[in-house]
Every structure is written in C-alpha cells, then in structure tokens.
Design a protein around this motif. Structure first.
Motif, PDB file in Angstrom:
ATOM      1  N   VAL A  77      -9.843 -37.107  38.335  1.00 51.37           N
ATOM      2  CA  VAL A  77     -10.289 -36.134  37.340  1.00 51.37           C
ATOM      3  C   VAL A  77      -9.481 -36.252  36.056  1.00 51.37           C
ATOM      4  N   GLU A  78      -8.158 -36.425  36.203  1.00 53.42           N
ATOM      5  CA  GLU A  78      -7.294 -36.508  35.025  1.00 53.42           C
ATOM      6  C   GLU A  78      -7.561 -37.769  34.213  1.00 53.42           C
ATOM      7  N   ARG A  79      -7.982 -38.825  34.881  1.00 53.15           N
ATOM      8  CA  ARG A  79      -8.177 -40.099  34.185  1.00 53.15           C
ATOM      9  C   ARG A  79      -9.614 -40.325  33.723  1.00 53.15           C
ATOM     10  N   LYS A  80     -10.480 -39.397  33.988  1.00 58.03           N
ATOM     11  CA  LYS A  80     -11.850 -39.523  33.490  1.00 58.03           C
ATOM     12  C   LYS A  80     -11.841 -39.528  31.962  1.00 58.03           C
ATOM     13  N   PRO A  81     -12.519 -40.479  31.336  1.00 58.27           N
ATOM     14  CA  PRO A  81     -12.560 -40.475  29.868  1.00 58.27           C
ATOM     15  C   PRO A  81     -13.411 -39.317  29.362  1.00 58.27           C
ATOM     16  N   SER A  82     -13.145 -38.901  28.154  1.00 55.85           N
ATOM     17  CA  SER A  82     -13.961 -37.853  27.553  1.00 55.85           C
ATOM     18  C   SER A  82     -15.301 -38.430  27.138  1.00 55.85           C
ATOM     19  N   LEU A  83     -16.273 -37.567  26.926  1.00 53.41           N
ATOM     20  CA  LEU A  83     -17.591 -38.018  26.463  1.00 53.41           C
ATOM     21  C   LEU A  83     -17.471 -38.712  25.113  1.00 53.41           C
ATOM     22  N   LEU A  84     -16.573 -38.226  24.249  1.00 54.94           N
ATOM     23  CA  LEU A  84     -16.387 -38.856  22.944  1.00 54.94           C
ATOM     24  C   LEU A  84     -15.847 -40.276  23.079  1.00 54.94           C
ATOM     25  N   LEU A 119     -22.977 -41.996  34.651  1.00 57.55           N
ATOM     26  CA  LEU A 119     -22.015 -41.701  33.590  1.00 57.55           C
ATOM     27  C   LEU A 119     -21.633 -40.223  33.489  1.00 57.55           C
ATOM     28  N   PRO A 120     -22.591 -39.269  33.651  1.00 59.83           N
ATOM     29  CA  PRO A 120     -22.172 -37.863  33.588  1.00 59.83           C
ATOM     30  C   PRO A 120     -21.123 -37.485  34.619  1.00 59.83           C
ATOM     31  N   TRP A 121     -21.067 -38.224  35.737  1.00 58.39           N
ATOM     32  CA  TRP A 121     -20.055 -37.956  36.755  1.00 58.39           C
ATOM     33  C   TRP A 121     -18.743 -38.664  36.437  1.00 58.39           C
ATOM     34  N   MET A 122     -18.793 -39.620  35.520  1.00 57.94           N
ATOM     35  CA  MET A 122     -17.624 -40.446  35.237  1.00 57.94           C
ATOM     36  C   MET A 122     -16.886 -40.039  33.970  1.00 57.94           C
ATOM     37  N   VAL A 123     -17.481 -39.137  33.186  1.00 61.92           N
ATOM     38  CA  VAL A 123     -16.836 -38.708  31.946  1.00 61.92           C
ATOM     39  C   VAL A 123     -16.692 -37.195  31.936  1.00 61.92           C
ATOM     40  N   LYS A 124     -15.786 -36.718  31.128  1.00 62.69           N
ATOM     41  CA  LYS A 124     -15.542 -35.294  31.026  1.00 62.69           C
ATOM     42  C   LYS A 124     -16.570 -34.637  30.111  1.00 62.69           C
ATOM     43  N   SER A 125     -17.032 -33.472  30.526  1.00 61.36           N
ATOM     44  CA  SER A 125     -17.909 -32.672  29.694  1.00 61.36           C
ATOM     45  C   SER A 125     -17.113 -32.080  28.542  1.00 61.36           C
ATOM     46  N   PRO A 126     -17.739 -31.792  27.392  1.00 67.85           N
ATOM     47  CA  PRO A 126     -17.034 -31.127  26.293  1.00 67.85           C
ATOM     48  C   PRO A 126     -16.406 -29.801  26.698  1.00 67.85           C
ATOM     49  N   SER A 168     -35.802 -29.171  21.191  1.00 71.50           N
ATOM     50  CA  SER A 168     -35.405 -27.802  20.850  1.00 71.50           C
ATOM     51  C   SER A 168     -35.585 -26.870  22.037  1.00 71.50           C
ATOM     52  N   LEU A 169     -36.607 -27.115  22.850  1.00 75.03           N
ATOM     53  CA  LEU A 169     -36.846 -26.287  24.030  1.00 75.03           C
ATOM     54  C   LEU A 169     -35.661 -26.343  24.992  1.00 75.03           C
ATOM     55  N   ILE A 170     -35.060 -27.521  25.126  1.00 76.63           N
ATOM     56  CA  ILE A 170     -33.909 -27.678  26.005  1.00 76.63           C
ATOM     57  C   ILE A 170     -32.725 -26.883  25.469  1.00 76.63           C
ATOM     58  N   VAL A 171     -32.450 -27.014  24.162  1.00 75.04           N
ATOM     59  CA  VAL A 171     -31.332 -26.289  23.562  1.00 75.04           C
ATOM     60  C   VAL A 171     -31.570 -24.782  23.616  1.00 75.04           C
ATOM     61  N   ASP A 172     -32.806 -24.356  23.359  1.00 74.43           N
ATOM     62  CA  ASP A 172     -33.142 -22.933  23.404  1.00 74.43           C
ATOM     63  C   ASP A 172     -32.872 -22.338  24.779  1.00 74.43           C
ATOM     64  N   THR A 173     -33.153 -23.084  25.809  1.00 74.00           N
ATOM     65  CA  THR A 173     -33.198 -22.546  27.173  1.00 74.00           C
ATOM     66  C   THR A 173     -31.840 -22.505  27.859  1.00 74.00           C
ATOM     67  N   LEU A 174     -30.964 -23.448  27.510  1.00 70.86           N
ATOM     68  CA  LEU A 174     -29.720 -23.602  28.252  1.00 70.86           C
ATOM     69  C   LEU A 174     -28.527 -22.945  27.559  1.00 70.86           C
ATOM     70  N   PRO A 175     -27.602 -22.347  28.353  1.00 70.86           N
ATOM     71  CA  PRO A 175     -26.356 -21.826  27.789  1.00 70.86           C
ATOM     72  C   PRO A 175     -25.387 -22.967  27.504  1.00 70.86           C
ATOM     73  N   ILE A 176     -24.313 -22.677  26.782  1.00 76.14           N
ATOM     74  CA  ILE A 176     -23.353 -23.715  26.389  1.00 76.14           C
ATOM     75  C   ILE A 176     -22.852 -24.533  27.579  1.00 76.14           C
ATOM     76  N   PRO A 177     -22.438 -23.915  28.696  1.00 79.33           N
ATOM     77  CA  PRO A 177     -21.902 -24.726  29.807  1.00 79.33           C
ATOM     78  C   PRO A 177     -22.916 -25.695  30.397  1.00 79.33           C
ATOM     79  N   LYS A 178     -24.204 -25.474  30.134  1.00 77.98           N
ATOM     80  CA  LYS A 178     -25.240 -26.330  30.716  1.00 77.98           C
ATOM     81  C   LYS A 178     -25.804 -27.331  29.709  1.00 77.98           C
ATOM     82  N   GLN A 179     -25.278 -27.348  28.463  1.00 77.33           N
ATOM     83  CA  GLN A 179     -25.846 -28.237  27.455  1.00 77.33           C
ATOM     84  C   GLN A 179     -25.662 -29.708  27.827  1.00 77.33           C
ATOM     85  N   GLN A 180     -24.464 -30.084  28.313  1.00 73.57           N
ATOM     86  CA  GLN A 180     -24.269 -31.482  28.697  1.00 73.57           C
ATOM     87  C   GLN A 180     -25.168 -31.841  29.866  1.00 73.57           C
TER      88      GLN A 180
END
Length: 544
Positions: free
Chosen positions: A359-366, A329-336, A152-164
């Motif tokens: 960049v266009e061919r990076k898979p989504s996180l989902l 993996l965070p560098w290989m997939v698209k952020s939400p 919860s501390l992580i979610v509390d502290t970070l804005p949406i663009p930084k959640q991933q």
C-alpha cells in the motif's frame, strides 16, 4: 424566483450491488465507443477510396474538434440549466442518439442515396464525397452532445469518494466498446449476415453501431434516475446562445488553478492522441500493404475491407491491453482521496507487513498519469521507422496502457475538483453561483452512501456540464493544431491520392509509396507533444 436553486429527488441507480450500479451508470460509453471505433476504423480509408487526398482528408477530421469545441460546452451549460422532468442529461442523450443513428445509416448508404438523384459521372462522385463528409460532420456534432451528457451524468451522480471509481468504470466501458467495435470490424460480417443488413462490411458495421448505441444509451437512461432542477437560482434566466457563449468564455478565462492545470495536461496530450485515434488503423493497413501483403492482396477489389480488418486486428490487441489496464491499474495506484481513508484496513497479522508495504509503495494516480504520457511518447517515436505489420501492431498495443489512463485520470481529477468547489462554498455563496448543494446527491449504493448528507463529501456536480465542456475545449483545440500539422505533412510527403485505395485514379495522381509514411510522421510529432504533457502533469503533481 428562488434565491438558490431548488431540486427534487435523489440521484439513484438501479442494481443490487455497487459493481452492477457502476456498470449500468457507465454502460452508455460502450455504445459511444463502438460508434467512435467504427468511424475511426473505416471512415478514413472509406474517404480515401472515394478519391479524397490525405491533405484534404485532414480537413474532414476537423469535424471532430469543431463539434467538440462547439457542442460539448454549449450542451453542457444548457443542460446544467435544464428543468426537464426527465433530468438534465438523459433527454440530450436520447435525442442525440437518434440523430447519430440516422447519420450512421446515411453514411453507410451514401453511394446509393446519391445514385438515386444524380446520374453516373464526376458529379455523382463529388456529390457522394460531399454527402459522406456532411454525414461525418453531423455525426460528430451529435455524438459529442451525447458524450458530454454521459460524462456529466457520472459526475452528477457520484460523491467525491466515488469519482475515481466511476472514472475507472467509465474507462473499462470505453475499453469494452473499443474491443467489441474493433472485434466486429475484424470479422467477415458478410459471411455472418449475408446481405441482410447491407452488402458491404462498412454498411453492416454502421447498422450494428447504430443498434449498439441505441441499446447502450437506453440501458443507462433506464437505470439512472436523475435529480430534477425545479427552480433556478435568482438571476438564472433563460439565456440565449450569445449569453451561453459569454458565460463559457468568462468561466474559461477564470478557471480555478488546479482545473486550469488539468486542462493544459489534456491540451498537450491530445495533440498526440488525435492522429493516433483517427489514423492508426489506416497506418497499420498501409504498413501491411507496403511491406507484408502478397501481390494478390495488393490487387484486391475491396481494399477498404482489407485495411479495415488488418487495422482492426491491431486495435483489438490495443483494446485488450486497454481493458486489462483499466481493470488492474485502479488497484495498483492510489486514489486522489487515499490520503484520507474512511476506514483503517486490518489484514491478517501474518500478511500485515506485506500489505502495508504494498500500500505504501503504490504510485499515485498522478505519477501513473505522468508515466503513461512517456510510454505513449516512447512508442510513437518509432512510428516513422516501422517496416512490418508485427512491429506496428506492437507499438499500437503498447499504447493501450496510456489510453487506459487517458480515459480515466483527467475525468477523475476534474470530478474531484468540481465537487470540492461545490462543497467548499458556503450556502450563501452557492446561491451567487446560481446553484445550491444537495446534501444527498449521491448514488444509492449502501446505507453509508445514503447517509452522506451527514458529511461534507456529498456530490454537487451542478457545474459539471460547463467544467467538463471546458475540459473538452482543451481536448478539441489541440486537434485543430494536430489537423494543421497533418495537412502540412500530407501535402509534403503524400500529395496525391492513395495508391493503395484509389485504384481508379490516374497514376499521375498517386504519391510514391517510398520514403516516410505521412501518418507515421504525424504520430512522431504527437509523441514529442506527449512529453510536454508529462512535464505538465509533473507540475500539477507538485502543486497537489
């Protein structure tokens, strides 16, 4: 009473760079995972060595899901309402850490504690088992409270663009904690420490785990400054435990659709992960003793350490794969949020076409999350057919990839959805939810981040505790199902005491080492459920 909640201060993390701040924010998870790793590596063979059958052992591991079911949502919602001057999460982290450390030491010295009060005989053996099980229950309840607050501390502290990014760093810290924990378990600690911190490998590990947890939690608590809730919204009374439970029930019943879908993905996924995390070390050790160990090893006077070290070696490989995956993996997939980039990257003209294509061919996180479920299923479906330590180690190692996603993806999407809920509500409606959005509630990483009050992407996270607690409900409920499955499987396939560990038991109490391994069958069933998780993830993707 204020119409809307009132806050003081801005979330802030010490450090001179974004990477350092992320490390400090998530550092507590290293100690948590070290502790979990010690419990998962040694407690199963330890209880089997005491004479517990596997069918009864499965009842002991109800402690994990039961504690998660009770503690995480309750602690989450009560922390959400806390007006402590130290913040809402850190006091729980500190108190829980003290309790966990005490339980670890009691678990390590269970035999000695009981021996001081009970004479030699069957009563002492039963009392030792009882105290060991009691310590595990208390440890699990306390560590779940700590884990809830850390997340919860992580979610509390970070804005949406930084959640991933925050979830990715959390996954890395989890991998580091596992790697250090399993590495320590694979070492011969007696040759390093002698009898300074205990005369057995298990005792020494409990001491190291307690120290590691205290240091890790201490670092994060020192580095993070929380915003303080100084006045709750109108109607935000000091609810009792019954009111808290009622609120949890109502919130669970009326979850937003996308959060509900994330929870169901977690539900199916964890029917598979539970037996893997709690039994894989023992499974690898038993495969070794059945098929690869020499006669001298099979007659070892300390099979607990033998199984622990062999199992830890396979999980070291698993942790290395997880760690590498959590970094790459965070560098290989698209952020939400990649579909809404904050700036347009301008690579050199000579490589621009290549960069654009990549960049266009990076898979989504989902997509990556869906594939990870299938990788886990494809590995564990072979578990009943393993007849060598090498094959077992390979299967465990491959699971490091989906585990990296399991520690990262659900919390990323939950963090995004939680913060979207807050930022999408008008101020008047936020008051009806007993909270008010704080425009600058974001980690202070740069001048751009500090000016987030000018945007609609600032962090809210006020309901992070209860929503992450509910996510944990969907993590723990399947563990009850997995426990029931394992109890049936062990009763049918391995009804007696473990011949590998309970050396002093009568031969009539032993089960046969022929036929399918009970743990392997549980892993196989978990693989089938992981396929269901992949289907649920694909449905979530189609609603995005």
């Amino acid at each position: 009473m204020a119409l809307t909640a009132q806050w003081q201060g801005t979330p802030h993390v010490k450090g001179s760079s974004e990477s350092m701040r992320m490390v400090l924010l998530t550092f507590s998870l290293i100690g948590l995972q070290f502790t979990w790793g010690t419990e998962m590596t040694y407690c199963t063979p330890y209880l089997l060595q005491l004479g517990l059958t596997k069918s009864k052992l499965s009842l002991v591991w109800i402690a994990g899901p039961l504690s998660g079911l009770i503690m995480q949502p309750i602690v989450g919602i009560m922390a959400d309402k806390s007006t402590s001057e130290w913040g809402r999460r850190r006091p729980v982290m500190v108190v829980g850490t003290v309790i966990v450390s005490i339980c670890l030491l009691v678990l390590g010295w269970t035999k000695e504690i009981v021996a001081a009060f009970v004479e030699e005989g069957e009563l002492r053996r039963e009392a030792t088992i009882f105290l060991a099980v009691l310590s595990i229950y208390a440890l699990d309840f306390a560590i779940n409270a700590v884990q809830s607050s850390c997340r919860s501390l992580i979610v509390d502290t970070l804005p949406i663009p930084k959640q991933q990014l925050g979830s990715a760093w959390a996954s890395r810290m989890v991998a580091v904690g596992h790697l250090i924990g399993y590495g320590a378990g694979a070492l011969d600690l007696g040759s390093i420490f002698g009898t300074l911190i205990g005369d057995t490998q298990f005792k020494q590990l409990t001491v190291i785990a307690a120290v590691a947890l205290i240091v890790a939690i201490g670092v994060t608590c020192w580095a993070v400054d929380e915003r303080v809730l100084i006045a709750r919204a109108e109607g935000g009374t000091d609810d009792g435990i019954v009111a808290v439970l009622v609120q949890i029930f109502k919130t669970t019943k009326n979850l937003p659709k996308r959060i509900q879908m994330i929870c169901w993905i977690q539900f199916w996924s964890w029917i598979g992960w539970f037996p893997f995390l709690f039994y894989s070390t023992t499974w690898v050790g038993e495969i070794y003793l059945r098929y690869d160990a020499s006669p001298e090893v099979k007659e070892s006077k300390d099979p607990l350490s033998d199984i622990g070290r062999v199992g830890s070696m396979s999980l070291i490989v698993f942790s290395i794969v997880t760690f590498i995956g959590s970094i790459t993996l965070p560098w290989m997939v698209k952020s939400p949020e990649d579909e809404k980039p904050e700036f347009t990257p301008r690579p050199p003209a000579s490589i621009a076409p290549i960069v654009k294509t990549v960049v266009e061919r990076k898979p989504s996180l989902l997509t990556a999350w869906t594939v990870s479920h299938l990788i886990f299923a494809g590995s564990m479906v072979f578990a009943p057919f393993v007849t060598s330590l090498r094959f077992a180690t390979v299967l465990v190692a491959v699971c490091g990839i989906p585990w990296a996603l399991a520690c990262w993806a659900p919390f990323t999407f939950m963090g995004v959805e939680i913060n979207k809920l807050g930022s999408s509500l008008p101020t008047s409606r936020r008051g009806s939810h007993q909270y008010q959005r704080v425009s600058d509630g974001a980690i202070e990483m740069s001048s751009e981040a500090r000016n987030l009050e000018k945007t609609d992407e600032s962090a809210t996270g006020e309901l992070a505790g209860i929503y992450l607690g509910i996510l944990n409900l969907y993590t723990t409920l399947p563990q009850f199902i997995a426990t029931g499955i394992s109890m049936v499987v062990f009763t049918v396939l391995e009804p007696g005491k473990s011949p590998e560990l309970a050396k002093d038991a009568h031969p009539d109490e032993h089960h046969s080492t022929e036929g399918y391994n009970g743990i392997a069958v549980c892993l196989f069933i978990g693989a089938l459920c992981s396929v269901a998780a992949a289907v649920a993830t694909q449905r979530f993707k189609n609603t995005a």
